[in-house]
Design a protein around this motif. Structure first.
Motif, mmCIF file in Angstrom:
data_model
loop_
_atom_site.group_PDB
_atom_site.id
_atom_site.type_symbol
_atom_site.label_atom_id
_atom_site.label_comp_id
_atom_site.label_asym_id
_atom_site.label_seq_id
_atom_site.Cartn_x
_atom_site.Cartn_y
_atom_site.Cartn_z
ATOM 1 N N GLY A 264 47.656 40.164 26.878
ATOM 2 C CA GLY A 264 46.215 40.332 26.568
ATOM 3 C C GLY A 264 45.198 40.092 27.852
ATOM 4 O O GLY A 264 44.102 40.670 28.199
ATOM 5 N N MET A 265 45.622 38.917 28.622
ATOM 6 C CA MET A 265 44.765 38.687 29.886
ATOM 7 C C MET A 265 44.823 39.728 30.840
ATOM 8 O O MET A 265 43.975 40.122 31.432
ATOM 9 C CB MET A 265 45.297 37.161 30.400
ATOM 10 C CG MET A 265 44.754 36.211 29.663
ATOM 11 S SD MET A 265 45.316 34.433 30.480
ATOM 12 C CE MET A 265 44.447 34.574 31.828
ATOM 13 N N CYS A 266 46.165 40.384 31.081
ATOM 14 C CA CYS A 266 46.205 41.376 31.973
ATOM 15 C C CYS A 266 45.380 42.544 31.538
ATOM 16 O O CYS A 266 44.705 43.296 32.366
ATOM 17 C CB CYS A 266 47.722 41.868 32.069
ATOM 18 S SG CYS A 266 47.950 43.443 32.615
ATOM 19 N N VAL A 267 45.444 42.980 30.328
ATOM 20 C CA VAL A 267 44.677 44.073 29.632
ATOM 21 C C VAL A 267 43.115 43.689 29.728
ATOM 22 O O VAL A 267 42.328 44.498 30.167
ATOM 23 C CB VAL A 267 45.043 44.615 28.394
ATOM 24 C CG1 VAL A 267 44.417 45.543 27.924
ATOM 25 C CG2 VAL A 267 46.668 44.866 28.577
ATOM 26 N N ASN A 268 42.880 42.697 29.142
ATOM 27 C CA ASN A 268 41.310 42.321 28.923
ATOM 28 C C ASN A 268 40.635 41.823 30.061
ATOM 29 O O ASN A 268 39.287 42.142 30.425
ATOM 30 C CB ASN A 268 41.231 41.487 27.848
ATOM 31 C CG ASN A 268 41.670 41.957 26.326
ATOM 32 O OD1 ASN A 268 41.846 43.250 26.280
ATOM 33 N ND2 ASN A 268 42.227 41.180 25.575
ATOM 34 N N MET A 269 41.414 40.889 30.898
ATOM 35 C CA MET A 269 40.545 40.598 31.983
ATOM 36 C C MET A 269 40.798 41.257 33.237
ATOM 37 O O MET A 269 39.976 40.701 34.494
ATOM 38 C CB MET A 269 41.101 38.802 32.368
ATOM 39 C CG MET A 269 40.852 38.152 30.893
ATOM 40 S SD MET A 269 39.354 37.737 30.858
ATOM 41 C CE MET A 269 38.887 36.466 31.939
ATOM 42 N N CYS A 270 41.621 42.322 33.405
ATOM 43 C CA CYS A 270 42.047 42.706 34.711
ATOM 44 C C CYS A 270 41.882 44.438 34.430
ATOM 45 O O CYS A 270 40.998 45.147 34.984
ATOM 46 C CB CYS A 270 43.240 42.250 35.325
ATOM 47 S SG CYS A 270 43.534 43.207 36.861
ATOM 48 N N LYS A 271 42.796 44.912 33.795
ATOM 49 C CA LYS A 271 43.005 46.236 33.573
ATOM 50 C C LYS A 271 41.547 47.056 33.171
ATOM 51 O O LYS A 271 41.253 47.882 33.724
ATOM 52 C CB LYS A 271 44.420 46.635 32.838
ATOM 53 C CG LYS A 271 44.615 48.155 32.222
ATOM 54 C CD LYS A 271 45.500 48.486 31.252
ATOM 55 C CE LYS A 271 45.190 49.796 30.830
ATOM 56 N NZ LYS A 271 45.407 50.939 31.721
ATOM 57 N N ILE A 272 41.293 46.900 31.907
ATOM 58 C CA ILE A 272 40.197 47.599 31.328
ATOM 59 C C ILE A 272 38.696 47.568 31.992
ATOM 60 O O ILE A 272 38.170 48.268 32.382
ATOM 61 C CB ILE A 272 40.025 47.206 29.910
ATOM 62 C CG1 ILE A 272 41.392 47.507 29.044
ATOM 63 C CG2 ILE A 272 38.875 48.126 29.287
ATOM 64 C CD1 ILE A 272 41.551 49.012 28.943
ATOM 65 N N PRO A 273 38.573 46.183 32.407
ATOM 66 C CA PRO A 273 37.294 46.004 33.064
ATOM 67 C C PRO A 273 37.168 46.554 34.572
ATOM 68 O O PRO A 273 35.954 46.981 34.852
ATOM 69 C CB PRO A 273 36.934 44.206 32.928
ATOM 70 C CG PRO A 273 38.463 43.878 32.889
ATOM 71 C CD PRO A 273 39.149 44.476 31.961
ATOM 72 N N THR A 274 38.159 46.418 35.335
ATOM 73 C CA THR A 274 38.334 47.049 36.524
ATOM 74 C C THR A 274 38.174 48.528 36.401
ATOM 75 O O THR A 274 37.452 49.066 37.128
ATOM 76 C CB THR A 274 39.666 46.653 37.417
ATOM 77 O OG1 THR A 274 39.866 44.966 37.128
ATOM 78 C CG2 THR A 274 39.572 47.015 38.506
#
Length: 263
Positions: free
Chosen positions: A189-199
């Motif tokens: 979840g942190m990978c997706v929500n804190m990195c992937k999607i916002p970037t």
């Protein structure tokens, strides 16, 4: 933006021989980050050892301090004294990230990251970026080359690779060998929500340069593709990824999808 552009001159070179962390640090802090004897990321299931220099710790502190404004308080009994410059390490940076996710759904987490990214840029930076880097093959390849040295502190070693976009081959892909953020957080979840999607959203919507990130949760590698429009969230394979039940303290082994990927 000038600081970002100036980093294009930094070139990464593969280690020619094994050096001690002290010798590496003195020789060239840009090239020497991994402290593993092989010079490569540690095997899956093991955390890669890094040697972080002045600039790495400065970036960690800068990001951590920006995110701290949105983070839940540290757990009772932990050191909650405000850290000074260069006192942050990667673990404390990730800890702040985890505390940002507490009490927020995925959309709220992504909004926080966007606000943090915007707060680190001078006024009008997105508009200037669009002028300097319209969505062309050259702009995509230039930003891919810039990503390798500039984001190594955050994601670990990477290299520019050839990708195909709309039937045309170009060197606008970045292959992250083993994502430092993912292996230290251990959280899908942190990978997706804190990195992937916002970037992805930041480059695609704010900067006007499409970017798609494809994390591989089998080996913790990731491919960034500049110039490729990202798919809608629900059509993205990452949105259906289960937890790392063996390493994530927030995992739910009874769920087929990481709970933090729910709306």
């Amino acid at each position: 933006m000038e600081a970002l552009i100036s980093l294009k001159v930094v070139q990464l070179k593969p280690p020619q021989k094994s050096l001690s962390p002290r010798k590496c640090r003195n020789k060239n802090f840009i090239r020497c980050r991994i402290a593993e004897p092989t010079g490569q990321p540690a095997p899956l299931g093991q955390k890669t050892k890094y040697v972080d220099g002045f600039f790495e710790k400065a970036f960690m502190t800068l990001f951590a301090r920006k995110m701290e404004k949105f983070a839940a308080p540290p757990k009772a009994g932990t050191d909650n004294k405000k850290k000074g410059w260069l006192e942050h390490d990667y673990e404390s940076f990730v800890d702040v990230s985890k505390r940002v996710t507490q009490g927020r759904n995925r959309m709220q987490q992504q909004k926080v990251v966007r606000e943090v990214l915007l707060s680190m840029l001078p006024p009008g930076a997105p508009e200037q970026f669009k002028k300097l880097f319209p969505p062309t093959k050259w702009a995509a390849e230039f930003n891919a080359a810039l990503t390798v040295p500039f984001f190594q502190w955050l994601v670990g070693p990477s290299e520019v690779v050839e990708v195909e976009i709309n039937g045309e081959k170009q060197r606008s892909g970045v292959l992250i060998k083993k994502c430092r953020y993912l292996e230290n957080s251990g959280c899908v979840g942190m990978c997706v929500n804190m990195c992937k999607i916002p970037t992805q959203d930041f480059f695609t919507n704010d900067f006007g340069l499409p970017l798609t990130m494809n994390p591989n949760f089998e080996d913790m590698s990731c491919e960034m593709v500049y110039g490729q429009v990202p798919p809608p969230f629900e059509e993205d394979p990452a949105s259906k990824q289960p937890c790392f039940t063996y390493i994530c303290s927030m995992s739910n082994p009874n769920s087929s999808r990481c709970p933090k990927l729910e709306a």
